[in-house]
Design a protein around this motif. Sequence first.
Motif, PDB file in Angstrom:
ATOM      1  N   ALA A 153      51.497 108.693  16.101  1.00  0.00           N
ATOM      2  CA  ALA A 153      52.451 109.307  17.027  1.00  0.00           C
ATOM      3  C   ALA A 153      52.460 108.608  18.373  1.00  0.00           C
ATOM      4  O   ALA A 153      53.391 108.782  19.166  1.00  0.00           O
ATOM      5  CB  ALA A 153      52.127 110.792  17.202  1.00  0.00           C
ATOM      6  N   LEU A 178      58.068 108.251  20.040  1.00  0.00           N
ATOM      7  CA  LEU A 178      58.126 109.561  20.684  1.00  0.00           C
ATOM      8  C   LEU A 178      59.188 109.520  21.782  1.00  0.00           C
ATOM      9  O   LEU A 178      59.169 108.620  22.624  1.00  0.00           O
ATOM     10  CB  LEU A 178      56.762 109.907  21.286  1.00  0.00           C
ATOM     11  N   VAL A 202      51.640 115.444  24.267  1.00  0.00           N
ATOM     12  CA  VAL A 202      52.323 114.776  23.155  1.00  0.00           C
ATOM     13  C   VAL A 202      52.521 115.743  21.993  1.00  0.00           C
ATOM     14  O   VAL A 202      53.588 115.792  21.364  1.00  0.00           O
ATOM     15  CB  VAL A 202      51.525 113.531  22.705  1.00  0.00           C
ATOM     16  N   ASN A 248      55.388 118.123  22.462  1.00  0.00           N
ATOM     17  CA  ASN A 248      56.715 117.492  22.466  1.00  0.00           C
ATOM     18  C   ASN A 248      56.978 116.647  21.233  1.00  0.00           C
ATOM     19  O   ASN A 248      57.945 115.889  21.200  1.00  0.00           O
ATOM     20  CB  ASN A 248      56.864 116.613  23.713  1.00  0.00           C
ATOM     21  N   ASN A 249      56.134 116.803  20.219  1.00  0.00           N
ATOM     22  CA  ASN A 249      56.307 115.992  19.013  1.00  0.00           C
ATOM     23  C   ASN A 249      56.042 116.815  17.758  1.00  0.00           C
ATOM     24  O   ASN A 249      55.475 116.326  16.786  1.00  0.00           O
ATOM     25  CB  ASN A 249      55.364 114.776  19.064  1.00  0.00           C
TER      26      ASN A 249
END
Length: 485
Positions: free
Chosen positions: A363, A446, A351, A354-355
């Motif tokens: 998130a 997300l 995560v 990709n964030n």
Amino acid sequence: MNYGQFLNMIPEFYLVLTLLAVFVVDFIMHRSEKKLDVLFSVTAALLIVLPVRIALLAEPAEAFGGMYVASQAANVMKIILTIGALIVVIMAQPWLKNEASKYAGEFYLLILSTLLGMYVMMSSGSFLLFFLGLETASVPMACLVAFDKYKKKSAEAAAKYILVATFSSGVMLYGISFVYAASGTLYFGDVAEAIMGCNPLYEGATPLTIMGLVFFFSGLAFKLSLVPFHFWTADTYEGAPTPITGYLSVCSKGAAAFAAMVILCKAFAPLVEYWEYMLYVLIVLSITIANLFAIRQSELKRFMAFSSISQAGYIMLAVVGASQAGMASLMYYIFVYVVANMAVFTVISAVEQNNGGATKMSAYDGLYQTNPKLAFLMTLALFSLAGIPPFAGMFSKFFVFMAAAEQGSFWAYFVVFIALVNTVVSLYYYLLIVKAMYIKQTDTPLPTFKSDVNTKLALTVCTAGIVLFGVCSCIYQWLFTASAM
């Protein structure tokens, strides 16, 4: 000196060869574009072979007059921690490719160096070798915590880790000096004999010996992050790179817990009436305070820091029993904790990558809507950490509860009861993450992303462990048999 004694140190010998192989590959390919992939392949392959070699070749042995003692239980723990290091190496690939590809060689060498220190810690038969192993593991770990050196939080985390590690080492050495003054030896077995009064030159259990025990265990409690020695933990976990945080939470803690049980049961066995009650207090404080602080966290890595403090309290329950069942339950708990905790950190890392580096709990709002597989695997891992049946975490908690209850005293039952109550509390805060993933809604969830093959492989291994370790009774039986050696 008979240098042939080094051949008795088979796990350490092969790990040193692994270190040398990775160093040579890194040196030869320092300008190659394929350096990262080759280094990963070599390191992963050697780490896969290492547990097999330990299982097939490493027998119980001694070296250097009993300073090094390779028991069957220690060899099994080395296999467990090597598996944990392998998972870290696999799950760290996306982070290395995106942020630290130039320093991949250093990353692998530092991981292997800390693992070597842990090996030595767990096979030590003397306070001297134990301390050398501890520092061999701690110094490279500080470098790993500071790996993102241009990020403020990573530098701050490393500074705090180094300061606390230095202080705890000083406290531990202070305690060891007391033990040496009271017993005239640093060997675990000889210390126990001196405390029991078998050595006519020493008085047995004295206030000096008890002070040595207190200072030594206080220094070790810093490594285990037990309350009230836990203050560095949350800041270090938050600032360190996520793969390093996972490694710090499982392998470092597992090695320290195993070494603590060996030393307490060998060197300080005659002082059990003192360290037993000391453990009761630390276990209750660690589990309770960590659970209460975890509820208040909004940053997921800090959340997992307090979770690991609580888990350390549960691990130390196995030490209370000071028996074969206690040793088996400790190793089983660490084995399960490795796969469950690394599954959580693998998802956190995915995560994060990709964030935009976000590790806030917010998130994860609505994660199930965009990335249902990751959310499901995260849920399985959290349920295992919470001890929900039928996952392996439930059985690991059951075994440590039973090992502690075997002690038979009122206070042992009381501590187990407090631990059971805290298990309910921990379920609540683990469910906060599940709630965020499945129930909470957000306007900016997300986005859907595809995990790379290394992330999938790490999650597959961890999930298989979470599901299978609870139903394969042969695993606990294997650990119980090894504990008798």
